[in-house]
Structures are given as structure tokens and as C-alpha cells.
Scaffold this motif. Structure first.
Motif, PDB file in Angstrom:
ATOM      1  N   THR A 180       0.831  -1.206   0.000  1.00 35.60           N
ATOM      2  CA  THR A 180       0.000   0.000   0.000  1.00 35.60           C
ATOM      3  C   THR A 180       0.863   1.252   0.000  1.00 35.60           C
ATOM      4  OG1 THR A 180      -1.788  -1.147   1.162  1.00 35.60           O
ATOM      5  CG2 THR A 180      -1.799   1.260   1.247  1.00 35.60           C
ATOM      6  N   LEU A 181       1.911   1.260   0.823  1.00 38.62           N
ATOM      7  CA  LEU A 181       2.823   2.405   0.864  1.00 38.62           C
ATOM      8  C   LEU A 181       3.513   2.602  -0.482  1.00 38.62           C
ATOM      9  CD1 LEU A 181       4.406   1.855   4.395  1.00 38.62           C
ATOM     10  CD2 LEU A 181       2.880   3.727   3.719  1.00 38.62           C
ATOM     11  N   LEU A 182       3.996   1.524  -1.088  1.00 42.21           N
ATOM     12  CA  LEU A 182       4.660   1.631  -2.384  1.00 42.21           C
ATOM     13  C   LEU A 182       3.713   2.162  -3.456  1.00 42.21           C
ATOM     14  CD1 LEU A 182       6.722  -1.700  -2.441  1.00 42.21           C
ATOM     15  CD2 LEU A 182       7.660   0.613  -2.365  1.00 42.21           C
ATOM     16  N   ALA A 183       2.494   1.620  -3.500  1.00 40.35           N
ATOM     17  CA  ALA A 183       1.529   2.023  -4.525  1.00 40.35           C
ATOM     18  C   ALA A 183       1.173   3.503  -4.413  1.00 40.35           C
ATOM     19  CB  ALA A 183       0.270   1.171  -4.423  1.00 40.35           C
ATOM     20  N   PHE A 217      12.776  -3.350  -6.212  1.00 37.07           N
ATOM     21  CA  PHE A 217      13.342  -3.015  -4.924  1.00 37.07           C
ATOM     22  C   PHE A 217      13.852  -4.277  -4.219  1.00 37.07           C
ATOM     23  CE2 PHE A 217      10.188   0.082  -6.040  1.00 37.07           C
ATOM     24  CZ  PHE A 217      10.692   1.306  -5.601  1.00 37.07           C
ATOM     25  N   SER A 218      14.904  -4.090  -3.447  1.00 33.71           N
ATOM     26  CA  SER A 218      15.455  -5.148  -2.610  1.00 33.71           C
ATOM     27  C   SER A 218      15.098  -4.866  -1.162  1.00 33.71           C
ATOM     28  CB  SER A 218      16.980  -5.188  -2.767  1.00 33.71           C
ATOM     29  OG  SER A 218      17.561  -6.058  -1.818  1.00 33.71           O
ATOM     30  N   GLY A 219      14.846  -5.945  -0.393  1.00 36.67           N
ATOM     31  CA  GLY A 219      14.467  -5.755   0.996  1.00 36.67           C
ATOM     32  C   GLY A 219      14.998  -6.861   1.887  1.00 36.67           C
ATOM     33  N   PRO A 220      14.957  -6.659   3.194  1.00 37.57           N
ATOM     34  CA  PRO A 220      15.385  -7.701   4.136  1.00 37.57           C
ATOM     35  C   PRO A 220      14.375  -8.851   4.171  1.00 37.57           C
ATOM     36  CG  PRO A 220      14.469  -5.819   5.319  1.00 37.57           C
ATOM     37  CD  PRO A 220      14.521  -5.431   3.879  1.00 37.57           C
ATOM     38  N   ALA A 260       8.176  -4.919  -6.412  1.00 38.68           N
ATOM     39  CA  ALA A 260       8.140  -4.307  -7.744  1.00 38.68           C
ATOM     40  C   ALA A 260       7.022  -3.282  -7.761  1.00 38.68           C
ATOM     41  CB  ALA A 260       7.917  -5.354  -8.822  1.00 38.68           C
ATOM     42  N   LEU A 261       7.267  -2.168  -8.417  1.00 37.27           N
ATOM     43  CA  LEU A 261       6.267  -1.110  -8.564  1.00 37.27           C
ATOM     44  C   LEU A 261       6.123  -0.800 -10.043  1.00 37.27           C
ATOM     45  CD1 LEU A 261       4.406   0.993  -7.207  1.00 37.27           C
ATOM     46  CD2 LEU A 261       6.360   2.555  -7.195  1.00 37.27           C
ATOM     47  N   ILE A 262       4.910  -0.953 -10.554  1.00 41.85           N
ATOM     48  CA  ILE A 262       4.635  -0.749 -11.979  1.00 41.85           C
ATOM     49  C   ILE A 262       3.707   0.450 -12.127  1.00 41.85           C
ATOM     50  CG2 ILE A 262       3.665  -1.782 -14.070  1.00 41.85           C
ATOM     51  CD1 ILE A 262       4.245  -4.526 -12.601  1.00 41.85           C
ATOM     52  N   THR A 280      -0.901   2.813 -10.448  1.00 44.48           N
ATOM     53  CA  THR A 280       0.266   2.038 -10.023  1.00 44.48           C
ATOM     54  C   THR A 280      -0.164   0.684  -9.476  1.00 44.48           C
ATOM     55  OG1 THR A 280       0.221   3.034  -7.817  1.00 44.48           O
ATOM     56  CG2 THR A 280       1.622   4.082  -9.477  1.00 44.48           C
ATOM     57  N   ILE A 281       0.708  -0.302  -9.665  1.00 42.36           N
ATOM     58  CA  ILE A 281       0.525  -1.649  -9.129  1.00 42.36           C
ATOM     59  C   ILE A 281       1.778  -1.990  -8.330  1.00 42.36           C
ATOM     60  CG2 ILE A 281       0.184  -4.089  -9.669  1.00 42.36           C
ATOM     61  CD1 ILE A 281      -1.037  -3.194 -12.357  1.00 42.36           C
TER      62      ILE A 281
END
Length: 314
Positions: free
Chosen positions: A183-186, A215-218, A223-225, A271-272
Motif C-alpha cells: 500500500t505504501l509503495l503504490a 526493490f530489494s528488501g530484508p 516491484a512497482l509498476i 500504479t501496481i
């Protein structure tokens, strides 16, 4: 000290053109549907959802009058109509266009006329998948018959199971950290997440401006499209997203998805966002690469993102 990703991560994106059609037996999975005819005079024409080179069977309680069962303007779009006792068989030569509809009038042995409209698969606007696609349609005129009552009961139980599964999924999503990140990314708040930007690409599409960011994460990847509809007049509609271990596998991996809008009108953007946990990358104790595929409502693939296992930070 910041950890650098291996060079192979730079090659993690494989972006498919929007003209590539999907080929998943699960996405094309047909359904057996129940139709109870009403005696009310306003009960109108029933749609039948068909796919090219796939036989759809309409099954009735009594014999069908083959001489009085007819289609209109079907030449070049469907094979000749076939009637076998109490069944009507439909086989489109090709996929019907979105705005196509072929009138079908089925006449039963007792003279009852039942109108249908043969249509391409119906895709839900809310992003539901698979679309409604009829393999067999059981049509009942007598609601009080044992067969009709049994079929109605089985249909109700099936719908109840589906609703229960959806409610459980929604409940889990409300408390899911991954869905919160998505949700934050979108909504453009990547800095409020633990993800680090890796790379971006702008795949070519004549009707859509696209930006894909990875994006890379712990213990996670994302992915953001971003899509902007540049088509003149047509609305783009989201149909589904699939995450598999390779392009030939139909075994879906779990992930979190959020979008700002499922339908994008001409000139609009949307955005997705997808967040994938490390567990989806695991196979036989090793991490493997994944393929994220986004499909639009006409059944074609809009974009494919290959998510490299090195996106997972330990």
C-alpha cells in the motif's frame, strides 16, 4: 556499509510486449454454470461465455428441437451449430472480440424458446480472475424438479465456499505486513518501507507509458509498476497478476498486491505494487528466480518482470 547486489541482478527484468497472449490452463479454466429459467416475462436473454477453439455445451432437461434452434450471423466466427439430443454444442473458430455478440435461440421439444447471446469471456472490473468462461451450462426450466433442486444446492454450496475463502483472505490481508508495504509503495511512500531501489526500466508499448521499478528488501523483494494510458478512447482494465518460478510453470506463489486503480481511462495513470516474501523464492532449500506477470482484461500479458533471487537481503 551498504551491501552491493551481484551483477546478475542488473539483468533481472524481462519485459514482454503487451501483444503476448497468456497461456495458463488455470487462467483459462472454464466453469460449469447453472441457469434457472424464470417465468417472469422480463427475464431476458442469457449470456453464454465462450473461447476460441473450445467447445461449450448447453445441457437441458428435455430434448432440443434441432430444426428450430438457430444462431444469427455466426458464419466465420463459430463452427456450425450442433444439437445432440438435449445438448447444444458451440465452438468458436476464434476468440470473439470484446464487443461481439451472437444471438442464439434454443427451442425445446415442447416449443419453449430460450434466447441466449454468445459472448467472449467476461472479466470482472475488480480484478477478479479467472474470467467467467463456460465449459458447460446446465439450463433448468422446471425449478421444482429433483435435478434442478440438487444443482441449485450444489451451486449454493460452491458459492458459499468461495465467499468463505475470500473473507478469510481479506481478513489475513488486513493484518499482513506485506500488504501494508505494498500500500505504501503504490501510494508513493517507498521511503517509509525497508526497501531499497535497485533499478528501473521503461518497456515499449504503443498504448501505454510504463515504468517498472524493482526493490530489494530484508527477506523480501518488491516491484512497482506505473502505467499511463495513452490509448485514444479505450480504458485499460487490470485482470490479474501471477507469480511463478518460471514462465512455463502454472504453480502460483503467494505475494501481496495493491493498486491505486483497477481501470485506467485514457490519459489517466495508475500504479501496481507487489511485495514478495523470501518464502516464495525458496525451492528445495535454495532460492530461485521468479516471474511476475500482469494481465489486462482482454487476456493479454501487459508486462512481465523477472524478479531475481538476489533481491532478497539477508
Amino acid at each position: 556499509m551498504q551491501t552491493r547486489l551481484p551483477i546478475r541482478a542488473v539483468l533481472l527484468l524481462v519485459l514482454a510486449a503487451s501483444s503476448v497472449a497468456h497461456a495458463s490452463d488455470e487462467r483459462d479454466k472454464p466453469s460449469v454454470r447453472l441457469i434457472m429459467l424464470s417465468e417472469h416475462p422480463t427475464d431476458g436473454t442469457r449470456p453464454i461465455y465462450v473461447k476460441g477453439q473450445m467447445v461449450t455445451t448447453l445441457r437441458f432437461e428435455q430434448l432440443v428441437d434441432a430444426d428450430k434452434t438457430k444462431m444469427s450471423d455466426w458464419e466465420g466466427r463459430l463452427e456450425p451449430l450442433a444439437v445432440v439430443r438435449n445438448k447444444v454444442l458451440l465452438e468458436p473458430i476464434r476468440d470473439l472480440n470484446r464487443d461481439e455478440g451472437i444471438p442464439l435461440l434454443v427451442t425445446l421439444a415442447d416449443g419453449t424458446e430460450i434466447p441466449f447471446l454468445v459472448r467472449p469471456p467476461w472479466h470482472k472490473r475488480d480484478g477478479g480472475w479467472p474470467p467467467i468462461l463456460d465449459q458447460q451450462v446446465d439450463v433448468f426450466k422446471d425449478r421444482e424438479s429433483y435435478a434442478a433442486m440438487h444443482a441449485a444446492l450444489m451451486d449454493a454450496l460452491k458459492k458459499n465456499d468461495t465467499l468463505a475463502e475470500e473473507n478469510e483472505r481479506y481478513r489475513k490481508e488486513e493484518n499482513s505486513v506485506d500488504h501494508a508495504y505494498a500500500t505504501l509503495l503504490a501510494n508513493g511512500h517507498a521511503k517509509k518501507t525497508p526497501f531499497r531501489f535497485v533499478m528501473a526500466a521503461r518497456p515499449k508499448d504503443p498504448d501505454m507509458e510504463m515504468l517498472v521499478e524493482v526493490f530489494s528488501g530484508p527477506g523480501k523483494a518488491a516491484a512497482l509498476i506505473t502505467l499511463k494510458n495513452t490509448n485514444h478512447g479505450d480504458t485499460w482494465e487490470f485482470a490479474g497478476a501471477y507469480l511463478t518460478r518460471d514462465l512455463t510453470s502454472y504453480t502460483k506463489q503467494s505475494f501481496a498486491l495493491r493498486m491505486t486503480r483497477s481501470a485506467i481511462a485514457q490519459g489517466q495513470s495508475g500504479t501496481i505494487a507487489v511485495v514478495v516474501d523470501k518464502s516464495a523464492f525458496e525451492k528445495d532449500g535454495q532460492l530461485v528466480d521468479l516471474a511476475l506477470q500482469i494481465f489486462r482484461s482482454d487476456g493479454n500479458q501487459q508486462v512481465m518482470v523477472r524478479m531475481d533471487r538476489t533481491l532478497i537481503r539477508q
